[in-house]
Design an enzyme around this catalytic site. Structure first.
Site, PDB file in Angstrom:
ATOM      1  N   SER A 158      -4.392  -3.916  -5.286  1.00 56.00           N
ATOM      2  CA  SER A 158      -4.752  -5.173  -4.557  1.00 56.00           C
ATOM      3  C   SER A 158      -5.236  -6.199  -5.624  1.00 56.00           C
ATOM      4  O   SER A 158      -5.799  -5.567  -6.764  1.00 56.00           O
ATOM      5  CB  SER A 158      -6.047  -4.998  -3.583  1.00 56.00           C
ATOM      6  OG  SER A 158      -6.664  -6.145  -3.214  1.00 56.00           O
ATOM      7  N   TYR A 172     -14.256  -2.056  -1.430  1.00 54.09           N
ATOM      8  CA  TYR A 172     -12.881  -2.252  -1.527  1.00 54.09           C
ATOM      9  C   TYR A 172     -12.425  -2.240  -2.945  1.00 54.09           C
ATOM     10  O   TYR A 172     -11.395  -1.920  -3.385  1.00 54.09           O
ATOM     11  CB  TYR A 172     -12.402  -3.329  -0.697  1.00 54.09           C
ATOM     12  CG  TYR A 172     -10.991  -3.490  -0.528  1.00 54.09           C
ATOM     13  CD1 TYR A 172     -10.308  -2.565   0.488  1.00 54.09           C
ATOM     14  CD2 TYR A 172     -10.312  -4.634  -1.034  1.00 54.09           C
ATOM     15  CE1 TYR A 172      -8.698  -2.715   0.601  1.00 54.09           C
ATOM     16  CE2 TYR A 172      -9.082  -4.683  -1.020  1.00 54.09           C
ATOM     17  CZ  TYR A 172      -8.207  -3.984  -0.087  1.00 54.09           C
ATOM     18  OH  TYR A 172      -6.805  -3.933   0.042  1.00 54.09           O
TER      19      TYR A 172
HETATM   20  N1  NAD Z   1      -3.930  -7.104   4.057  1.00 47.15           N
HETATM   21  C1  NAD Z   1      -4.019  -7.216   3.073  1.00 47.15           C
HETATM   22  O1  NAD Z   1      -4.623  -8.409   2.640  1.00 47.15           O
HETATM   23  C2  NAD Z   1      -4.219  -6.443   1.866  1.00 47.15           C
HETATM   24  C3  NAD Z   1      -4.019  -6.892   0.470  1.00 47.15           C
HETATM   25  C4  NAD Z   1      -3.956  -6.187  -0.513  1.00 47.15           C
HETATM   26  C5  NAD Z   1      -3.692  -4.853  -0.444  1.00 47.15           C
HETATM   27  N2  NAD Z   1      -3.632  -4.365   0.874  1.00 47.15           N
HETATM   28  C6  NAD Z   1      -3.390  -2.959   0.851  1.00 47.15           C
HETATM   29  O2  NAD Z   1      -2.288  -2.746   1.713  1.00 47.15           O
HETATM   30  C7  NAD Z   1      -2.492  -1.406   2.464  1.00 47.15           C
HETATM   31  C8  NAD Z   1      -2.048  -1.738   4.109  1.00 47.15           C
HETATM   32  O3  NAD Z   1      -2.975  -2.383   4.556  1.00 47.15           O
HETATM   33  P1  NAD Z   1      -2.425  -3.563   5.858  1.00 47.15           P
HETATM   34  O4  NAD Z   1      -3.138  -4.796   5.623  1.00 47.15           O
HETATM   35  O5  NAD Z   1      -1.106  -3.086   6.191  1.00 47.15           O
HETATM   36  O6  NAD Z   1      -3.548  -2.791   6.989  1.00 47.15           O
HETATM   37  P2  NAD Z   1      -3.116  -1.944   8.408  1.00 47.15           P
HETATM   38  O7  NAD Z   1      -4.522  -1.547   8.708  1.00 47.15           O
HETATM   39  O8  NAD Z   1      -2.236  -2.795   9.111  1.00 47.15           O
HETATM   40  O9  NAD Z   1      -2.618  -0.577   7.612  1.00 47.15           O
HETATM   41  C9  NAD Z   1      -3.196   0.512   6.900  1.00 47.15           C
HETATM   42  C10 NAD Z   1      -2.874   1.657   7.674  1.00 47.15           C
HETATM   43  O10 NAD Z   1      -3.586   2.813   6.718  1.00 47.15           O
HETATM   44  C11 NAD Z   1      -3.670   3.646   7.894  1.00 47.15           C
HETATM   45  N3  NAD Z   1      -4.845   4.626   7.311  1.00 47.15           N
HETATM   46  C12 NAD Z   1      -6.414   4.196   7.675  1.00 47.15           C
HETATM   47  N4  NAD Z   1      -6.908   5.481   7.080  1.00 47.15           N
HETATM   48  C13 NAD Z   1      -5.894   6.508   6.888  1.00 47.15           C
HETATM   49  C14 NAD Z   1      -6.101   7.931   6.893  1.00 47.15           C
HETATM   50  N5  NAD Z   1      -7.215   8.443   6.329  1.00 47.15           N
HETATM   51  N6  NAD Z   1      -5.008   8.459   6.827  1.00 47.15           N
HETATM   52  C15 NAD Z   1      -3.683   7.914   6.824  1.00 47.15           C
HETATM   53  N7  NAD Z   1      -3.578   6.703   7.239  1.00 47.15           N
HETATM   54  C16 NAD Z   1      -4.393   5.887   7.340  1.00 47.15           C
HETATM   55  C17 NAD Z   1      -4.231   2.948   8.870  1.00 47.15           C
HETATM   56  O11 NAD Z   1      -4.280   3.758  10.337  1.00 47.15           O
HETATM   57  C18 NAD Z   1      -3.143   1.948   9.098  1.00 47.15           C
HETATM   58  O12 NAD Z   1      -2.030   2.031   9.590  1.00 47.15           O
HETATM   59  C19 NAD Z   1      -3.921  -0.953   2.224  1.00 47.15           C
HETATM   60  O13 NAD Z   1      -3.911   0.044   1.126  1.00 47.15           O
HETATM   61  C20 NAD Z   1      -4.705  -2.037   1.751  1.00 47.15           C
HETATM   62  O14 NAD Z   1      -5.880  -1.962   1.010  1.00 47.15           O
HETATM   63  C21 NAD Z   1      -3.700  -5.127   1.976  1.00 47.15           C
END
Ligand code: NAD
Length: 267
Positions: A158, A172
């Site tokens: 991120s 985070y």
């Molecule tokens: N949304 C943002 O702004 C953003 C920005 C930068 C990075 N990210 C990263 O992108 C990735 C996806 O995030 P997103 O925004 O699509 O959120 P999201 O909540 O839609 O997806 C995250 C997924 O991870 C799963 N998860 C959580 N704990 C888990 C576990 N113990 N075992 C297996 N799966 C697990 C959740 O059930 C969910 O399906 C994350 O790593 C997040 O840190 C997100």
């Protein structure tokens, strides 16, 4: 090692072809996981969507399969649980014979002012984002090494892993900083096995993970003001970077943190 030879036109045409490849995506039922699964299958890969709740994964797999291309299947896995990640890799090999690509999307966020951050909440973020990413990389990498199969590992970092933020990212940001360094470490250790390890570092996009920000207009504006492009990302913005890092196009690329962030870290 023999000197590489220039690519044939056929090789150049296939630089982004994933036909016959098998990819695991953790956090596969989430927003980013869904987008990346769509991208990888459309370019020919079979994708194992994994996460904790099988029903969610199965409906995501059905949506991904409706696009055509490679096949998407669902396997339940909690990335914090070592035996569960072992099972994920074993099931993938049982179904498709191999693991070529691991993308560690599973993650959570939580925000508190640093001086008030409850340690259990802090630890939960570290467990899922750092331990979970480590186990996912370790188990896929171990299979590739033991079976002498070069492969691609893509972690999801991120912009918060490279810079502080006033919005309470003590867990985070710390966890994503660890994911970035873990990527460099694994890339260095596993170069001798021809395993590429790279990280994609997106800026904010609106999902359940960022709901807290979206609902706070002042904080939302702080975020947007830091993105030179002038908008948040959408999950599909990340597909191209994932395809590149999963495909032969990136065979000589390892240990990079690739921002997909509308210019955030450049500005
Ligand atoms: N949304 C943002 O702004 C953003 C920005 C930068 C990075 N990210 C990263 O992108 C990735 C996806 O995030 P997103 O925004 O699509 O959120 P999201 O909540 O839609 O997806 C995250 C997924 O991870 C799963 N998860 C959580 N704990 C888990 C576990 N113990 N075992 C297996 N799966 C697990 C959740 O059930 C969910 O399906 C994350 O790593 C997040 O840190 C997100």
């Amino acid at each position: 090692m023999a000197d590489p030879v220039p690519f044939s036109p056929e090789q150049v045409k296939k630089l982004f072809d994933l036909t016959g490849k098998t990819a695991i995506i953790t956090g596969g039922a989430g927003f980013l996981g869904h987008s990346l699964a769509k991208g990888l299958t459309l370019y020919g890969a079979d994708v194992v969507l994994s996460g904790r709740t099988l029903a969610n994964l199965e409906s995501t797999a059905a949506e991904v399969n409706a696009f055509g291309g490679g096949k998407a299947v669902a396997v339940a896995c909690d990335v914090v649980d070592e035996a569960s990640v072992d099972n994920l890799v074993a099931k993938t090999v049982e179904m498709f014979g191999k693991v070529d690509i691991m993308i560690t999307v599973g993650g959570i966020a939580d925000r508190y002012p640093a001086e008030q951050f409850p340690i259990d909440a802090w630890q939960k973020v570290m467990d899922i984002n750092v331990r979970g990413t480590w186990l996912s990389c370790q188990k896929a990498g171990k299979w590739m090494i033991e079976n002498e199969k070069p492969g691609k590992i893509i972690t999801i970092g991120s912009v918060r892993g490279s810079a502080g933020h006033p919005g309470g990212y003590g867990a985070y940001g710390t966890s994503k900083g660890a994911v970035h360094l873990m990527t460099l470490q694994l890339a260095t250790e596993w170069a001798k096995y021809k395993i590429n390890v790279n990280c994609i570092a997106p800026c904010i996009f609106w999902t359940p993970l960022t709901k807290q920000v979206l609902e706070d207009e002042k904080l939302k504006q702080i975020f947007l003001s830091r993105i030179p492009w002038g908008r948040a990302a959408i999950p599909d913005d990340v597909i191209g970077a994932a395809l590149y890092l999963a495909a032969p196009a990136s065979d000589f690329v390892t240990g990079t943190i690739l921002p997909v962030d509308g210019g955030t870290v450049g500005g």
